[in-house]
Design an enzyme around this catalytic site. Structure first.
Site, PDB file in Angstrom:
ATOM      1  N   ASP A 158       0.810  -1.206   0.000  1.00  0.00           N
ATOM      2  CA  ASP A 158       0.000   0.000   0.000  1.00  0.00           C
ATOM      3  C   ASP A 158       0.855   1.274   0.000  1.00  0.00           C
ATOM      4  OD1 ASP A 158      -2.319   1.602   0.329  1.00  0.00           O
ATOM      5  OD2 ASP A 158      -2.103   1.550   2.517  1.00  0.00           O
ATOM      6  N   ASN A 409       6.576  -7.440   6.559  1.00  0.00           N
ATOM      7  CA  ASN A 409       5.338  -6.802   6.978  1.00  0.00           C
ATOM      8  C   ASN A 409       4.147  -7.555   6.412  1.00  0.00           C
ATOM      9  OD1 ASN A 409       3.859  -4.423   8.190  1.00  0.00           O
ATOM     10  ND2 ASN A 409       3.075  -4.392   6.084  1.00  0.00           N
ATOM     11  N   GLU A 410       3.303  -8.036   7.310  1.00  0.00           N
ATOM     12  CA  GLU A 410       2.038  -8.684   6.971  1.00  0.00           C
ATOM     13  C   GLU A 410       2.150  -9.768   5.913  1.00  0.00           C
ATOM     14  OE1 GLU A 410      -1.013  -5.741   6.286  1.00  0.00           O
ATOM     15  OE2 GLU A 410      -1.067  -5.237   8.416  1.00  0.00           O
ATOM     16  N   TYR A 465      -6.497  -3.125  12.898  1.00  0.00           N
ATOM     17  CA  TYR A 465      -7.358  -2.028  12.432  1.00  0.00           C
ATOM     18  C   TYR A 465      -8.796  -2.180  12.892  1.00  0.00           C
ATOM     19  CZ  TYR A 465      -3.420  -0.201   9.928  1.00  0.00           C
ATOM     20  OH  TYR A 465      -2.204   0.363   9.646  1.00  0.00           O
ATOM     21  N   GLU A 500       0.984  -1.401  14.147  1.00  0.00           N
ATOM     22  CA  GLU A 500       0.111  -0.500  13.384  1.00  0.00           C
ATOM     23  C   GLU A 500      -1.263  -0.484  14.023  1.00  0.00           C
ATOM     24  OE1 GLU A 500      -0.200  -1.114   9.140  1.00  0.00           O
ATOM     25  OE2 GLU A 500       1.949  -1.476   8.938  1.00  0.00           O
TER      26      GLU A 500
END
Ligand code: BDP
Length: 597
Positions: A158, A409-410, A465, A500
């Site tokens: 992203d 990351n992820e 999130y 995050e």
């Protein structure tokens, strides 16, 4: 590999400035030998910078493939008899370099440096042509991964796929017999510090090595002879969060009384350890407050800029942040030097982002495909990831600010294939650097009970999130869900850093009854998360996503980029910045911005 520096035996010349530049979407240049002469039909491009946004045209912005850079540099006359090295701090994502007509270097990976010994091609006093072709394409074999479809670059992360020469380019001299590597590992026992050092050298047979450690006022505090050794510092002044005290290690290659080569390295004496659910720095529990941060600026893209290095650090200090994660790739070395000097704590991450095709299927509508397979990220992709990790650790291991490696990351983290991809990488990180903990940022689709990679990690790093992608607009439900998940993770007995959490907010969008995208909702979501973090002892870190708004590819969930910044892209504070300052500094804004250190 050692960084270029000026000293009694070494000199540097930076090649930054305007270079000749030409896009080559058709890929003609390599066949036609564009490095053999002056680049035809060239325009000027600044180095360092991404090339994407500087020209104000779609051709550069949407470019896929090769881009050529060329400059001419005069090798200083005084370098006669020296070894001459050409170094790129970063070329994104891969590059081939020629000096004159000769290929001198090839490198894969957009965020770590590489160099070439160009002594044979660079005569002191004469000008040489330096040509670089930079390829911005992402593939299954690259880190990060991507695919080119119908001439368009598709990727699964992203942030905008900026490319070019993002950091400085250097010509430098060293003696022929030269130091070419140094590793330090520091220890603390009571008030005594230790600095274990290991050096490497080229062409240095028969020479001795001397190590002298000085305090910041120049006082010698320890000395040793030998290519490896341990320096002991009585009454040591440790490096600690908020106070970047540095010693200077001067290494010398010696021939009897003569110094043949010398190299200086700043050294912070500190320890890092994970014990139970605590993250200890110098034996004391440390709580991370701060941000996930991109290298991202208007026009410059990912080009390093000292103005924003200092400004961003000032803004982080204003909020009371003590740390940040270099999301989602190694940041410029200047950033880590600065963090070392100012006691800013850093989580250093490889560029392995987007290794999750399950997420890509949901978020980007991609066809369902296995992430790790012979047809996608396979052996070659794994080898690139391992090389990226090796280059990251080799580059950053002497920075006291870096306390934790983030391998990815992820990524997909709930399959046998993911375990097979990652287990050797965790082992490699530990082999390369036994002194630091290792982790990866886990994503929401792999909650506790499903994720398998945390078993290899020292620290649980979670990107969550709730209240944004899940329970959108329903903070009560989000709070219950976040609480339940963190409680489950806490049973692992490892420290948890929430790497995050956050919400998009369009600066200036205000609402009395907060809804997603307003500044008020961003504040309320962060407050909700903080209530949960404060109830769970194992949570030892909170990094808001993100420090500032940043550019992304097009998408219906993005408004001129990702708006989860606490600051806008031009670094104006949203209401969330004030909230963080209250929480992290215990001070009511408005206050006076303070520059760290
Ligand atoms: C996470 C990613 C980050 C994204 C963020 C978001 O780690 O790169 O920008 O979500 O969606 O999945 O804002």
């Amino acid at each position: 590999m050692l960084r270029p520096q000026d000293g009694p035996t070494r000199e540097t010349k930076r090649l930054d400035g305007l270079w000749a530049f030409r896009l080559d979407a058709a890929g003609e240049g390599r066949g036609a030998g564009w490095w053999r002469s002056r680049l035809a039909d060239a325009r000027e491009v600044p180095v360092p910078a991404s090339y994407d946004d500087v020209f104000a045209d779609a051709e550069a912005r949407d470019h896929v493939g090769d881009a050529w850079y060329q400059t001419t540099v005069r090798v200083p006359r005084g370098w006669a008899g020296q070894r001459v090295v050409l170094r790129f701090d970063a070329a994104t994502h891969r590059a081939v370099v020629w000096v004159g007509d000769v290929e001198v270097a090839r490198h894969e990976g957009g965020y770590t440096p590489f160099e070439a010994d160009v002594t044979a091609h660079a005569r002191p006093g004469e000008a040489v042509r330096v040509t670089v072709v930079v390829d911005n394409r992402l593939s299954w074999d690259s880190v990060p991964p991507g695919v080119v479809e119908d001439g368009k670059q598709v990727y699964f992360h992203d942030f905008y796929n900026y490319a070019g020469l993002h950091r400085s380019v250097w010509l430098s001299s060293t003696p022929h017999a030269h130091l070419d590597d140094v590793t330090v590992v520091t220890g603390l026992t009571g008030t005594t510090g230790t600095v274990e050092y290991r050096t490497g050298a080229g062409g240095a047979e028969g020479l001795g090595t001397r190590a002298v450690l000085r305090d910041d006022d120049g006082t010698e505090v320890a000395r040793a002879e030998g290519a490896t050794g341990v320096l002991t510092v009585a009454d040591v002044h440790p490096w600690r969060p908020g106070e970047g005290h540095l010693y200077e290690l001067e290494l010398a290659l010696t021939d009897g009384p003569d110094v043949v080569d010398s190299y200086r390295l700043p050294v912070g004496v500190r320890t890092v350890e994970v014990r139970g659910t605590q993250f200890l720095i110098n034996g004391e529990p440390f709580s991370f407050t701060g941000f996930g941060k991109h290298e991202d600026l208007p026009v410059r893209g990912k080009g390093h800029d000292d103005v924003f290095l200092v400004h961003d650090a000032a803004l982080m200090a204003w909020t009371g942040a003590n740390s940040f994660r270099t999301a989602h790739y190694p940041h410029a070395e200047e950033v880590l030097d600065h963090a070392d000097r100012h006691g800013i704590v850093v989580i250093s991450e490889t560029a392995a982002v987007g290794q999750n095709l399950g997420l890509a299927a949901v978020a980007l509508g991609r066809p369902a495909q296995p992430t790790f397979s012979a047809a996608t990220i396979g052996e070659a992709g794994q080898a690139t990831h391992a090389r990226a990790l090796r280059e990251l650790v080799e580059r950053d291991r002497n920075h006291p600010s870096v306390v934790l490696w983030s391998i990815a990351n992820e990524p997909e983290s709930d399959t046998d294939e993911a375990c097979a991809h990652f287990e050797p990488l965790f082992a490699l990180a530990r082999e390369l650097d036994p002194s630091r903990p290792v982790g990866f940022a886990n994503m929401m689709f792999s909650p506790h009970g499903r994720d398998r990679l945390h078993a290899y990690a020292d620290v649980v790093m979670l990107n969550r999130y709730y209240g944004w992608y899940r329970h959108t607009g329903d903070l009560a439900a989000a709070e219950a869900a976040l609480q339940a998940e963190l409680e489950a993770w806490a049973t692992e007995g490892k420290p948890i850093i929430v790497t995050e959490y956050g919400a998009d907010a369009v600066a200036g969008l205000h609402q009395v009854v907060p809804m997603p995208w307003s500044e008020e909702y961003q504040v309320e979501l962060l407050e909700m998360a903080h209530r949960v973090f404060d109830r769970i002892d194992a949570v030892v870190g909170e990094h808001v996503w993100a420090f500032a708004d940043f550019a992304t590819g097009p998408g219906t969930g993005r408004v001129d980029g990702n708006r989860k910044g606490v600051f806008t892209r031009d670094r104006r504070p949203k209401a969330a910045a004030q909230l963080l300052r209250r929480r992290w500094r215990g001070e009511d804004p408005p206050g006076r911005p303070t520059v760290p250190g």
